[in-house]
Design a protein around this motif. Structure first.
Motif, PDB file in Angstrom:
ATOM      1  N   SER A 285     -18.235  36.093  10.809  1.00 56.02           N
ATOM      2  CA  SER A 285     -17.166  36.676  10.198  1.00 56.02           C
ATOM      3  C   SER A 285     -16.613  38.067  11.030  1.00 56.02           C
ATOM      4  O   SER A 285     -16.103  38.982  10.304  1.00 56.02           O
TER       5      SER A 285
ATOM      6  N   ASP B 290     -12.807  38.764  10.454  1.00 55.52           N
ATOM      7  CA  ASP B 290     -12.356  39.395   9.076  1.00 55.52           C
ATOM      8  C   ASP B 290     -13.051  40.888   8.941  1.00 55.52           C
ATOM      9  O   ASP B 290     -12.349  41.780   8.337  1.00 55.52           O
ATOM     10  N   THR B 291     -14.348  40.908   9.218  1.00 56.69           N
ATOM     11  CA  THR B 291     -14.790  42.377   9.027  1.00 56.69           C
ATOM     12  C   THR B 291     -14.130  43.367  10.144  1.00 56.69           C
ATOM     13  O   THR B 291     -13.936  44.487   9.800  1.00 56.69           O
TER      14      THR B 291
ATOM     15  N   ALA C 280     -11.019  43.376  10.835  1.00 60.05           N
ATOM     16  CA  ALA C 280      -9.630  43.622   9.907  1.00 60.05           C
ATOM     17  C   ALA C 280     -10.073  44.634   9.040  1.00 60.05           C
ATOM     18  O   ALA C 280      -9.226  45.498   8.767  1.00 60.05           O
TER      19      ALA C 280
ATOM     20  N   ASP D 180      -9.619  40.003  -0.475  1.00 61.19           N
ATOM     21  CA  ASP D 180      -9.416  38.696  -0.351  1.00 61.19           C
ATOM     22  C   ASP D 180      -8.120  38.226  -0.958  1.00 61.19           C
ATOM     23  O   ASP D 180      -8.045  36.806  -0.721  1.00 61.19           O
TER      24      ASP D 180
ATOM     25  N   VAL E   9      -9.036  38.144   3.644  1.00 59.51           N
ATOM     26  CA  VAL E   9     -10.269  37.677   3.966  1.00 59.51           C
ATOM     27  C   VAL E   9     -11.137  36.962   2.891  1.00 59.51           C
ATOM     28  O   VAL E   9     -10.995  37.224   1.700  1.00 59.51           O
TER      29      VAL E   9
ATOM     30  N   GLN F 274     -15.128  32.928  -4.033  1.00 60.10           N
ATOM     31  CA  GLN F 274     -14.501  32.539  -2.547  1.00 60.10           C
ATOM     32  C   GLN F 274     -13.330  31.623  -3.276  1.00 60.10           C
ATOM     33  O   GLN F 274     -12.224  31.442  -2.755  1.00 60.10           O
TER      34      GLN F 274
END
Length: 403
Positions: free
Chosen positions: A13, A16-17, A19, A53, A63, A297
């Motif tokens: 990921s 995403d991390t 970001a 998220d 994310v 999620q």
């Protein structure tokens, strides 16, 4: 299996991390010299660090939800203050996910107010005659031009005495069956026509309330979803609530953490039998934790489903069993209680007080957020696909239902 360090991002990921890391760096730069917590929280929201998220226009970065813990750790490492979700649990866990899915652009503006604790939220769903059968809600909302007037009674409302706004389900049409005549609103709690009375619990506190509405006003602009679609919108809230209650804990978070720590620090009360019982509950809590990550999620993707009912049932059963074990493994100290006075708490902690409080408070876990009996029906019918129970009132106009 070793738990992954919350400071280390999950494998696979990196985008995403990255970001999140970039957003945290930008927020830290923007917060230089800012000492006011509320302003810092505004900066976090502006940089997508409220709910990472959520979509980018809703205080998020889009994310995966399992990066929430990583984001919070990075924010803390940057020296930035964060609001405590427990101070606005219904806002964070129920109202915000529902607004993201069903809200207008104007209504999504409330997300900032919820995140920064400027607007505390409560839930006006259950009624004296509509608890387990929520579709039997009788509180009426009558249209008056661009507004609605709401009259009725709600009950078991957590934190209503401290709330600024409420998520409300009211009946707007009695000519159709009960599931079809409901509409969902966001109503101002600080107005004439709303009275809140505390309900004393077995713990001695008045954490819950009954709320009386007498012609309370709610603008049509605060209607969430279409008129008559309240049941569909409410199910988003209820599924979010069950995920919020039943999932999202860190390893050894909540009740299992308290009991495990008591075990480690009280060798005089250990026994092979208690150890075996504790290990069984620890495994249940770990399964619940992992399942909660998966459900969160789905929630982040706007697809909270009936599977959350399973997590909520497991949470309730595990918490009640652990609170019982908590008392038994402490000997005489497990029976001490601090007060029975009738208190009106501004906030509460399931795990922050003594064992007797936790034992008594956990009894409500199998009722709040949907009773275990109702949720087992949801699991049977909507998860396992088993035949539903026979219901004689499902297609009857609400006005013809016996009450």
């Amino acid at each position: 299996m070793a738990e992954h360090d919350p400071a280390q991002p999950p494998a696979g990921s990196s985008a995403d991390t990255e970001a999140i890391d970039a957003a945290v760096s930008a927020a830290a730069a923007a917060a230089q010299g800012v000492s006011d917590e509320a302003q810092i929280w505004d900066i976090l929201f502006d940089h997508g660090l409220a709910w990472v998220d959520f979509p980018r226009d809703c205080g998020g970065l889009g994310v995966p939800a399992n990066l929430r813990a990583y984001a919070r750790q990075q924010i803390s490492a940057a020296g930035l203050s964060q609001p405590d979700p427990g101070r606005n649990s219904i806002g964070f866990g129920m109202a915000a996910p529902t607004i993201v899915v069903h809200g207008t652009d104007e209504q999504k503006g409330l997300l900032r107010e919820i995140f920064t604790l400027r607007r505390i939220v409560c839930q006006l769903f259950s009624e004296p005659g509509a608890g387990s059968d929520l579709a039997a809600v009788a509180t009426r909302a009558v249209r008056e031009g661009d507004d609605w007037r709401v009259t009725g009674q709600k009950v078991w409302t957590s934190g209503a005495q401290n709330a600024d706004i409420a998520i409300l389900v009211a009946r707007t049409d009695v000519e159709v069956p009960k599931h079809k005549g409901l509409t969902y609103f966001l109503i101002d709690m600080k107005q004439p026509g709303i009275e809140t009375r505390g309900l004393r619990q077995i713990t001695g506190e008045a954490e819950f309330n009954e709320v009386f509405l007498d012609g309370a006003l709610v603008p049509d602009s605060r209607r969430l979803g279409a008129e008559g679609e309240g049941w569909r919108v409410a199910n988003t809230t209820l599924n979010s609530e069950r995920v919020s209650i039943g999932g999202g804990m860190p390893r050894e978070g909540g009740m299992i953490g308290v009991v495990a720590e008591a075990w480690r620090s009280s060798p005089e009360h250990r026994s092979p039998v208690l150890r075996d019982e504790l290990i069984g509950h620890w495994v249940d809590a770990e399964v619940l934790r992992v399942t909660g990550q998966q459900l969160n999620q789905k929630l982040a993707a706007g697809r909270p489903g009936p599977e959350g009912s399973g997590s909520k049932v497991t949470f309730a059963r595990t918490a009640q069993a652990l609170s019982d074990l908590d008392i038994r493994m402490r000997g005489i100290d497990g029976l001490r209680y601090d007060t029975w006075e009738n208190r009106r708490p501004t906030e509460y902690s399931m795990t922050g007080r003594n064992p007797v409080y936790r034992y008594l408070r956990a009894k409500g876990n199998s009722i709040e957020g949907g009773t275990t009996e109702v949720l087992l029906n949801v699991i049977a019918e909507r998860v396992l696909g088993l035949p539903g129970e026979h219901r004689t009132d499902k297609d009857v106009p609400f006005k013809e239902m016996p009450r």
